[in-house]
Enzyme design. Sequence first.
Site, short mmCIF file in Angstrom:
data_model
loop_
_atom_site.label_atom_id
_atom_site.label_comp_id
_atom_site.label_asym_id
_atom_site.label_seq_id
_atom_site.Cartn_x
_atom_site.Cartn_y
_atom_site.Cartn_z
N ALA A 44 0.81 -1.22 0.00
CA ALA A 44 0.00 0.00 0.00
C ALA A 44 0.85 1.27 0.00
O ALA A 44 1.85 1.36 -0.68
CB ALA A 44 -0.99 -0.03 1.15
N SER A 45 0.43 2.24 0.78
CA SER A 45 1.00 3.59 0.72
C SER A 45 2.43 3.70 1.25
O SER A 45 3.09 4.69 0.97
CB SER A 45 0.10 4.57 1.46
OG SER A 45 -1.09 4.73 0.74
#
Length: 173
Positions: free
Chosen positions: A92-93
Site C-alpha cells: 500500500a502507501s
Amino acid sequence: MMKKLNKKLLLICCLTALFCIQNLSAQISTPIKNNKKNSIDSLIEKKMDQAGIVGIGAAIIINKKLVWTNGYGFADKENKIPFSPTTIMNIASISKTFTGFCIMKAIEEGKVDLDEDINHYLPFKVFNPNFPDEKITLRHLATHTSGLADRYPFYTDSTYVYNGQKPEPLGDF
C-alpha cells in the site's frame, strides 16, 4: 479505522526495524539466528504484543546482502496459518516513501528529470485522455497532479496479483 490501523502497523514495523538495525552491530560477530535469547525475535514479539499486531515479516540487509529474515504471528489467524518471510502483503502507501526516495536519488544522479515527459522513460505511451496534448511528468506523478484517476474500476482488488501473474501488461492497463 483500517487505514489508521495500517498506518500504525507500518510505523511500528519501520521503527522496530530501525531499532533492530541499530542494535544489530553488537550481534554481527555471532550468527543472528543462533542468538535467540536476547535477539530481535523477542523485541519484535514484544512490540507485536504491545501493538496488537497479528502477523509481520522482517528482514535485515547489510552491505546489500540478506543476513536475516523471519516471520512472526499469523498470516491468517482464524486458520492458524503462520506469517513467514514469503507471506505476500499489500504494501500500500508505504511504497510512496521508497518511491519518492528512489526518484530523488535518480534525480541527484542525473538519471531522470522531474519535469521530463514520462513517455521519455517508458516503453509504452501514457497520456491523460482528458488532456491528450499535455505531457505528464515525474513531478506530476509524485505530487498526484497528473489528472489520472486511479479509482474504481481501475484501482480494485483485481489489480493486486500474486506470483507475477499479471492479468494484463502494464502498458495495456
